[in-house]
Scaffold this motif. Sequence first.
Motif, PDB file in Angstrom:
ATOM      1  N   GLY A   1       0.771  -1.229   0.000  1.00 18.04           N
ATOM      2  CA  GLY A   1       0.000   0.000   0.000  1.00 18.04           C
ATOM      3  C   GLY A   1       0.805   1.284   0.000  1.00 18.04           C
ATOM      4  N   TRP A   2       2.144   1.205  -0.023  1.00 12.48           N
ATOM      5  CA  TRP A   2       2.959   2.419  -0.006  1.00 12.48           C
ATOM      6  C   TRP A   2       3.256   2.950  -1.400  1.00 12.48           C
ATOM      7  CZ3 TRP A   2       7.263   3.113   4.134  1.00 12.48           C
ATOM      8  CH2 TRP A   2       6.704   3.006   5.404  1.00 12.48           C
ATOM      9  N   PHE A   3       3.260   2.063  -2.400  1.00 16.57           N
ATOM     10  CA  PHE A   3       3.517   2.493  -3.776  1.00 16.57           C
ATOM     11  C   PHE A   3       2.939   1.465  -4.723  1.00 16.57           C
ATOM     12  CE2 PHE A   3       7.290   0.389  -2.088  1.00 16.57           C
ATOM     13  CZ  PHE A   3       7.513  -0.628  -3.007  1.00 16.57           C
ATOM     14  N   GLY A   4       2.789   1.884  -5.985  1.00 16.88           N
ATOM     15  CA  GLY A   4       2.237   0.966  -6.972  1.00 16.88           C
ATOM     16  C   GLY A   4       2.322   1.548  -8.363  1.00 16.88           C
ATOM     17  N   GLY A   5       1.981   0.743  -9.348  1.00 14.03           N
ATOM     18  CA  GLY A   5       2.016   1.163 -10.742  1.00 14.03           C
ATOM     19  C   GLY A   5       3.345   0.821 -11.385  1.00 14.03           C
ATOM     20  N   ASP A   6       3.420   1.047 -12.685  1.00 16.69           N
ATOM     21  CA  ASP A   6       4.633   0.770 -13.461  1.00 16.69           C
ATOM     22  C   ASP A   6       4.942   1.956 -14.361  1.00 16.69           C
ATOM     23  OD1 ASP A   6       5.113  -1.986 -12.661  1.00 16.69           O
ATOM     24  OD2 ASP A   6       3.305  -2.481 -13.808  1.00 16.69           O
ATOM     25  N   GLY A   7       6.214   2.096 -14.721  1.00 17.64           N
ATOM     26  CA  GLY A   7       6.621   3.135 -15.654  1.00 17.64           C
ATOM     27  C   GLY A   7       6.158   4.510 -15.222  1.00 17.64           C
ATOM     28  N   ASP A   8       5.521   5.241 -16.147  1.00 19.81           N
ATOM     29  CA  ASP A   8       5.042   6.593 -15.843  1.00 19.81           C
ATOM     30  C   ASP A   8       3.862   6.593 -14.885  1.00 19.81           C
ATOM     31  OD1 ASP A   8       6.995   7.725 -17.403  1.00 19.81           O
ATOM     32  OD2 ASP A   8       5.702   8.024 -19.144  1.00 19.81           O
ATOM     33  N   ASP A   9       3.281   5.424 -14.637  1.00 22.03           N
ATOM     34  CA  ASP A   9       2.166   5.317 -13.687  1.00 22.03           C
ATOM     35  C   ASP A   9       2.643   4.980 -12.276  1.00 22.03           C
ATOM     36  OD1 ASP A   9       0.186   5.888 -15.568  1.00 22.03           O
ATOM     37  OD2 ASP A   9       0.110   3.795 -16.217  1.00 22.03           O
ATOM     38  N   PHE A  10       3.956   4.772 -12.081  1.00 21.11           N
ATOM     39  CA  PHE A  10       4.472   4.452 -10.750  1.00 21.11           C
ATOM     40  C   PHE A  10       4.297   5.657  -9.830  1.00 21.11           C
ATOM     41  CE2 PHE A  10       7.759   4.206  -7.498  1.00 21.11           C
ATOM     42  CZ  PHE A  10       7.532   2.936  -7.002  1.00 21.11           C
ATOM     43  N   ARG A  11       3.755   5.411  -8.645  1.00 19.12           N
ATOM     44  CA  ARG A  11       3.495   6.485  -7.681  1.00 19.12           C
ATOM     45  C   ARG A  11       3.673   5.980  -6.255  1.00 19.12           C
ATOM     46  NH1 ARG A  11       2.603   8.980 -11.881  1.00 19.12           N
ATOM     47  NH2 ARG A  11       0.990  10.486 -12.310  1.00 19.12           N
ATOM     48  N   LEU A  12       4.072   6.887  -5.378  1.00 17.76           N
ATOM     49  CA  LEU A  12       3.919   6.647  -3.951  1.00 17.76           C
ATOM     50  C   LEU A  12       2.446   6.851  -3.658  1.00 17.76           C
ATOM     51  CD1 LEU A  12       6.980   8.613  -2.531  1.00 17.76           C
ATOM     52  CD2 LEU A  12       6.778   6.154  -2.935  1.00 17.76           C
TER      53      LEU A  12
ATOM     54  N   ARG B   1      -5.416  11.245   2.126  1.00 13.84           N
ATOM     55  CA  ARG B   1      -5.824  12.626   2.377  1.00 13.84           C
ATOM     56  C   ARG B   1      -7.061  12.606   3.260  1.00 13.84           C
ATOM     57  NH1 ARG B   1      -4.747  17.140  -0.510  1.00 13.84           N
ATOM     58  NH2 ARG B   1      -4.244  15.947  -2.379  1.00 13.84           N
ATOM     59  N   CYS B   2      -7.063  13.457   4.290  1.00 12.51           N
ATOM     60  CA  CYS B   2      -8.228  13.587   5.160  1.00 12.51           C
ATOM     61  C   CYS B   2      -9.293  14.407   4.427  1.00 12.51           C
ATOM     62  CB  CYS B   2      -7.840  14.267   6.471  1.00 12.51           C
ATOM     63  SG  CYS B   2      -9.235  14.595   7.572  1.00 12.51           S
ATOM     64  N   ALA B   3     -10.500  13.865   4.372  1.00 17.18           N
ATOM     65  CA  ALA B   3     -11.600  14.552   3.686  1.00 17.18           C
ATOM     66  C   ALA B   3     -12.019  15.819   4.420  1.00 17.18           C
ATOM     67  CB  ALA B   3     -12.798  13.610   3.553  1.00 17.18           C
ATOM     68  N   ARG B   4     -11.781  15.919   5.714  1.00 15.11           N
ATOM     69  CA  ARG B   4     -12.197  17.086   6.488  1.00 15.11           C
ATOM     70  C   ARG B   4     -11.183  18.232   6.378  1.00 15.11           C
ATOM     71  NH1 ARG B   4     -14.768  16.573  12.233  1.00 15.11           N
ATOM     72  NH2 ARG B   4     -16.558  16.409  10.883  1.00 15.11           N
ATOM     73  N   CYS B   5      -9.902  17.962   6.633  1.00 18.35           N
ATOM     74  CA  CYS B   5      -8.914  19.058   6.694  1.00 18.35           C
ATOM     75  C   CYS B   5      -7.972  19.095   5.494  1.00 18.35           C
ATOM     76  CB  CYS B   5      -8.107  18.975   7.988  1.00 18.35           C
ATOM     77  SG  CYS B   5      -6.931  17.606   8.038  1.00 18.35           S
ATOM     78  N   ALA B   6      -8.016  18.081   4.632  1.00 17.60           N
ATOM     79  CA  ALA B   6      -7.196  17.965   3.428  1.00 17.60           C
ATOM     80  C   ALA B   6      -5.726  17.683   3.713  1.00 17.60           C
ATOM     81  CB  ALA B   6      -7.343  19.194   2.534  1.00 17.60           C
ATOM     82  N   SER B   7      -5.364  17.330   4.951  1.00 17.43           N
ATOM     83  CA  SER B   7      -3.980  16.940   5.247  1.00 17.43           C
ATOM     84  C   SER B   7      -3.640  15.669   4.490  1.00 17.43           C
ATOM     85  CB  SER B   7      -3.797  16.693   6.747  1.00 17.43           C
ATOM     86  OG  SER B   7      -3.924  17.883   7.470  1.00 17.43           O
ATOM     87  N   VAL B   8      -2.400  15.614   3.989  1.00 17.48           N
ATOM     88  CA  VAL B   8      -1.925  14.460   3.232  1.00 17.48           C
ATOM     89  C   VAL B   8      -0.876  13.736   4.065  1.00 17.48           C
ATOM     90  CG1 VAL B   8      -0.757  13.703   1.127  1.00 17.48           C
ATOM     91  CG2 VAL B   8      -2.384  15.596   1.038  1.00 17.48           C
ATOM     92  N   PHE B   9      -0.916  12.397   4.022  1.00 18.95           N
ATOM     93  CA  PHE B   9      -0.003  11.595   4.822  1.00 18.95           C
ATOM     94  C   PHE B   9       0.745  10.573   3.977  1.00 18.95           C
ATOM     95  CE2 PHE B   9      -3.756  12.654   7.379  1.00 18.95           C
ATOM     96  CZ  PHE B   9      -3.158  13.500   8.301  1.00 18.95           C
ATOM     97  N   PHE B  10       2.038  10.475   4.228  1.00 15.09           N
ATOM     98  CA  PHE B  10       2.874   9.394   3.714  1.00 15.09           C
ATOM     99  C   PHE B  10       3.933   9.137   4.759  1.00 15.09           C
ATOM    100  CE2 PHE B  10       6.431   7.367   1.721  1.00 15.09           C
ATOM    101  CZ  PHE B  10       5.811   6.357   1.020  1.00 15.09           C
TER     102      PHE B  10
END
Length: 141
Positions: free
Chosen positions: A4-15, A19-28
């Motif tokens: 669940g930390w990363f996925g995809g291949d090539g140009d689709d690879f992402r960490l 995101r919290c729906a209430r405050c919009a804080s992002v976590f990794f």
Amino acid sequence: MVAGWFGGDGDDFRLIGTRCARCASVFFPREDTHCRNPGCAGGELREIPLSRHGRVWSYTDSRYRPPSPYVTDVELPWEPYALIAVELESERMVVLGQAVPGVTVADLAVGMEVEVVPGVLGEDAETTWTTWYWRPKEVRA
């Protein structure tokens, strides 16, 4: 690989973060139980792909063999590697990771643009340990 930390291949690879729906804080790394923002009463956490690009915020080299759960073959000599803290382009948060093999601290500079790419930490007959690397858009001359 940490599920669940990363996925995809090539140009689709992402960490992958949340995101919290209430405050919009992002976590990794991702958060699946509660909003970590102390000023937020909490909201639904939604999985989101993080920016593929960012800028070097800081860097150093790793001259020692790290402890578990880092996977390393103790039969092979230790090879130092560059460790990069990257401020993600959209989220403006800092994520730590290794530089692609062959890139040293001599090749890096604060502010340099980098992109996240898939990588392999090691493998044996049963397992391939995957990770992410930061690759400079241009290596310093």
